[in-house]
Design a protein around this motif. Structure first.
Motif, PDB file in Angstrom:
ATOM      1  N   HIS A 139       0.839  -1.151  -0.172  1.00 19.57           N
ATOM      2  CA  HIS A 139       0.194  -0.092   0.106  1.00 19.57           C
ATOM      3  C   HIS A 139       0.959   1.224   0.225  1.00 19.57           C
ATOM      4  N   PRO A 140       1.432   1.732  -1.224  1.00 18.46           N
ATOM      5  CA  PRO A 140       1.172   1.032  -2.367  1.00 18.46           C
ATOM      6  C   PRO A 140       2.017  -0.173  -2.730  1.00 18.46           C
ATOM      7  N   ALA A 152     -12.208  -0.415  -0.274  1.00 19.79           N
ATOM      8  CA  ALA A 152     -11.785  -1.744  -0.301  1.00 19.79           C
ATOM      9  C   ALA A 152     -10.816  -2.256   0.640  1.00 19.79           C
ATOM     10  N   LEU A 153      -9.955  -1.490   1.375  1.00 21.12           N
ATOM     11  CA  LEU A 153      -9.282  -2.150   2.343  1.00 21.12           C
ATOM     12  C   LEU A 153     -10.007  -2.401   3.491  1.00 21.12           C
ATOM     13  N   GLU A 154     -11.195  -1.333   3.951  1.00 20.40           N
ATOM     14  CA  GLU A 154     -12.222  -1.841   4.954  1.00 20.40           C
ATOM     15  C   GLU A 154     -12.688  -3.025   4.496  1.00 20.40           C
ATOM     16  N   THR A 155     -13.123  -3.383   3.394  1.00 19.44           N
ATOM     17  CA  THR A 155     -13.857  -4.528   3.112  1.00 19.44           C
ATOM     18  C   THR A 155     -12.621  -5.790   3.428  1.00 19.44           C
ATOM     19  N   VAL A 156     -11.518  -5.576   2.754  1.00 30.34           N
ATOM     20  CA  VAL A 156     -10.499  -6.843   3.179  1.00 30.34           C
ATOM     21  C   VAL A 156     -10.221  -7.101   4.822  1.00 30.34           C
ATOM     22  N   ALA A 157     -10.125  -5.949   5.294  1.00 31.50           N
ATOM     23  CA  ALA A 157      -9.941  -5.895   6.669  1.00 31.50           C
ATOM     24  C   ALA A 157     -11.022  -6.721   7.354  1.00 31.50           C
ATOM     25  N   HIS A 158     -12.248  -6.598   6.890  1.00 34.74           N
ATOM     26  CA  HIS A 158     -13.490  -7.295   7.423  1.00 34.74           C
ATOM     27  C   HIS A 158     -13.308  -8.609   7.255  1.00 34.74           C
ATOM     28  N   ALA A 159     -13.084  -8.969   5.938  1.00 38.86           N
ATOM     29  CA  ALA A 159     -12.869 -10.337   5.355  1.00 38.86           C
ATOM     30  C   ALA A 159     -11.955 -10.996   6.170  1.00 38.86           C
ATOM     31  N   CYS A 160     -10.912 -10.288   6.639  1.00 41.82           N
ATOM     32  CA  CYS A 160      -9.696 -11.035   7.493  1.00 41.82           C
ATOM     33  C   CYS A 160     -10.246 -11.381   8.841  1.00 41.82           C
ATOM     34  N   ALA A 161     -10.885 -10.382   9.292  1.00 40.16           N
ATOM     35  CA  ALA A 161     -11.400 -10.520  10.594  1.00 40.16           C
ATOM     36  C   ALA A 161     -12.287 -11.777  10.738  1.00 40.16           C
ATOM     37  N   LEU A 162     -13.041 -11.803   9.870  1.00 46.32           N
ATOM     38  CA  LEU A 162     -14.164 -13.100   9.768  1.00 46.32           C
ATOM     39  C   LEU A 162     -13.596 -14.595   9.939  1.00 46.32           C
ATOM     40  N   ILE A 168      -1.910  -7.440   6.376  1.00 46.82           N
ATOM     41  CA  ILE A 168      -0.432  -6.771   6.345  1.00 46.82           C
ATOM     42  C   ILE A 168      -0.546  -5.925   5.483  1.00 46.82           C
ATOM     43  N   LEU A 169      -0.561  -4.520   5.782  1.00 49.51           N
ATOM     44  CA  LEU A 169      -0.352  -3.465   4.913  1.00 49.51           C
ATOM     45  C   LEU A 169       0.968  -2.928   4.897  1.00 49.51           C
ATOM     46  N   ASP A 170       1.798  -3.266   3.882  1.00 49.02           N
ATOM     47  CA  ASP A 170       3.159  -2.740   3.576  1.00 49.02           C
ATOM     48  C   ASP A 170       3.040  -1.264   3.159  1.00 49.02           C
ATOM     49  N   GLU A 171       3.440  -0.353   3.945  1.00 54.18           N
ATOM     50  CA  GLU A 171       3.371   1.081   3.646  1.00 54.18           C
ATOM     51  C   GLU A 171       4.772   1.682   3.410  1.00 54.18           C
ATOM     52  N   ALA A 172       5.683   0.893   2.916  1.00 55.22           N
ATOM     53  CA  ALA A 172       7.176   1.464   2.792  1.00 55.22           C
ATOM     54  C   ALA A 172       7.221   2.544   1.934  1.00 55.22           C
ATOM     55  N   TYR A 173       6.109   2.780   0.899  1.00 57.66           N
ATOM     56  CA  TYR A 173       6.304   3.854  -0.148  1.00 57.66           C
ATOM     57  C   TYR A 173       4.946   4.763   0.167  1.00 57.66           C
ATOM     58  N   ALA A 174       4.193   4.699   1.179  1.00 57.67           N
ATOM     59  CA  ALA A 174       3.249   5.437   1.400  1.00 57.67           C
ATOM     60  C   ALA A 174       3.437   7.050   1.709  1.00 57.67           C
ATOM     61  N   PRO A 175       4.435   7.188   2.362  1.00 54.77           N
ATOM     62  CA  PRO A 175       4.698   8.664   2.598  1.00 54.77           C
ATOM     63  C   PRO A 175       5.181   9.519   1.164  1.00 54.77           C
ATOM     64  N   PHE A 176       5.317   8.797   0.008  1.00 55.11           N
ATOM     65  CA  PHE A 176       5.518   9.480  -0.963  1.00 55.11           C
ATOM     66  C   PHE A 176       4.046  10.001  -1.458  1.00 55.11           C
ATOM     67  N   PRO A 181      -7.225   7.274   4.538  1.00 56.41           N
ATOM     68  CA  PRO A 181      -7.854   6.489   5.894  1.00 56.41           C
ATOM     69  C   PRO A 181      -7.426   5.002   5.682  1.00 56.41           C
ATOM     70  N   LEU A 182      -7.035   4.537   6.852  1.00 55.88           N
ATOM     71  CA  LEU A 182      -6.699   3.186   6.810  1.00 55.88           C
ATOM     72  C   LEU A 182      -7.650   2.325   7.810  1.00 55.88           C
ATOM     73  N   PRO A 183      -8.064   1.118   7.619  1.00 55.10           N
ATOM     74  CA  PRO A 183      -8.842   0.387   8.392  1.00 55.10           C
ATOM     75  C   PRO A 183      -8.110   0.423   9.886  1.00 55.10           C
ATOM     76  N   GLN A 184      -8.884   0.172  10.857  1.00 57.83           N
ATOM     77  CA  GLN A 184      -8.441  -0.221  12.043  1.00 57.83           C
ATOM     78  C   GLN A 184      -8.741  -1.708  12.605  1.00 57.83           C
TER      79      GLN A 184
END
Length: 342
Positions: A139-140, A152-162, A168-176, A181-184
């Motif tokens: 991400h990215p 879409a991320l919220e949907t994936v996080a919900h599916a994982c919780a189920l 795992i959100l790999d935010e190595a390049y997110a600062p660029f 908003p990210l799921p909690q």
């Protein structure tokens, strides 16, 4: 005693054992780095004494910065170590991991060492299989730069919780990129590698934000004093180091957009605002070798399952022009190595 075979290292961009004196477009890092605030923190760190083995002060600073608790922060020397710990902690032998697009190579290697199955998909299913323990999303994404929408991320996080899996959100390049908003929740693990954006990749600063339960398991797999004093100091100084990003990242974005526009004249380009982009060249291995012979290093994307693409990370406009000219020469057959670029 029968031992499993040794696995080769995952291929990466950047330096190798061979000497190199040219321009490196294979590493996704801020060309204006290193951030002087973080570099000063590394140099001024106390290297003569053992650090606090719990690194509590560093974790408290990062926790306050992110609005979390210190028990939810896991420090690491590079995100690679965190990926290996995540697989060891949560994927049993014979277990399964799911990755949206080709993952960072260390995740695949961690899965292989654990004798787990890594499934790579182009789209995440609405309902996850019950036998998946981890879901990995760049991400990215590297090398394409794609990322999911907040919805879409919220949907994936919900599916994982189920199904009891971790996202795992790999935010190595997110600062660029512009922050989204990210799921909690208990199912989300954020991996942050600030060395890229700050141009300090050699210090290998990295950390994860996770639930207390997940963080405790990751901490349990870390050896004593797993963080050098300089790396710990760089992480502690991150909250004060942000003005450097505010000054330099708009320049990086400007250079990368200009580079993408120029390279699009030579072949199909995929660019989504990250400092890196992909260019379709036909034979990535041949083009990479030809450019290397001219003192220009790019990333062959064959290891991502994309043998027709090279990944290029933008440098300054002046340096980018050298790469553009080299590729143009190859395209017309006037360069030292006659490699056709599509």
């Amino acid at each position: 005693m029968s031992l499993p075979p040794l696995l080769p290292r995952a291929p990466h961009g950047g330096p190798s054992s061979a000497p190199f004196q040219g321009l490196d477009f294979s590493v996704n890092t801020n060309p204006y780095g290193p951030n002087p605030v973080l570099l000063r923190a590394v140099r001024n760190a106390d290297h003569s004494h053992y650090p606090d083995p719990a690194y509590l002060g560093v974790r408290q600073r990062l926790a306050a910065w992110h609005g979390r608790e210190a028990q939810e922060v896991v420090l690491s020397t590079g995100a690679s170590d965190l990926l290996h710990r995540l697989v060891r902690a949560f994927v049993p032998s014979g277990g399964r991991l799911l990755s949206l697009h080709a993952p960072f190579g260390e995740l695949a290697r961690a899965a292989a060492l654990q004798r787990a199955q890594l499934l790579v998909v182009d789209a995440l299913p609405a309902q996850l299989p019950g036998n998946v323990q981890l879901v990995y999303v760049g991400h990215p994404h590297n090398p394409t730069g794609r990322r999911l929408s907040p919805e879409a991320l919220e949907t994936v996080a919900h599916a994982c919780a189920l199904v009891g899996a971790l996202l795992i959100l790999d935010e190595a390049y997110a600062p660029f990129l512009t922050a989204l908003p990210l799921p909690q929740g208990e199912a989300v693990v954020r991996l942050l590698s600030p060395g890229k954006a700050h141009g300090l990749v050699g210090a290998r600063p990295a950390y994860a934000l996770a639930s207390v339960q997940v963080a405790a398991r990751l901490e349990n797999l870390a050896p004593a004093w797993h963080l050098p004093a300089g790396t710990a100091a760089a992480l502690a100084a991150l909250p004060e180091a942000q003005p450097f990003l505010e000054a330099t990242l708009p320049l990086v974005q400007m250079h990368s957009r200009a580079l993408a526009a120029e390279l699009a004249r030579l072949g199909p380009v995929e660019h989504h605002g990250t400092p890196y982009l992909t260019l379709e060249v036909g034979d990535a291995a041949a083009v990479t070798a030809a450019l290397l012979a001219q003192g220009l290093r790019v990333r062959d994307c064959t290891s991502y399952g994309l043998p027709a693409l090279i990944r290029v990370s933008s440098r300054t406009d002046e340096e980018n022009s050298q790469l553009i000219q080299a590729l143009q020469r190859f395209r017309t057959g006037t360069g030292a190595a006659r490699v056709p670029v599509r």
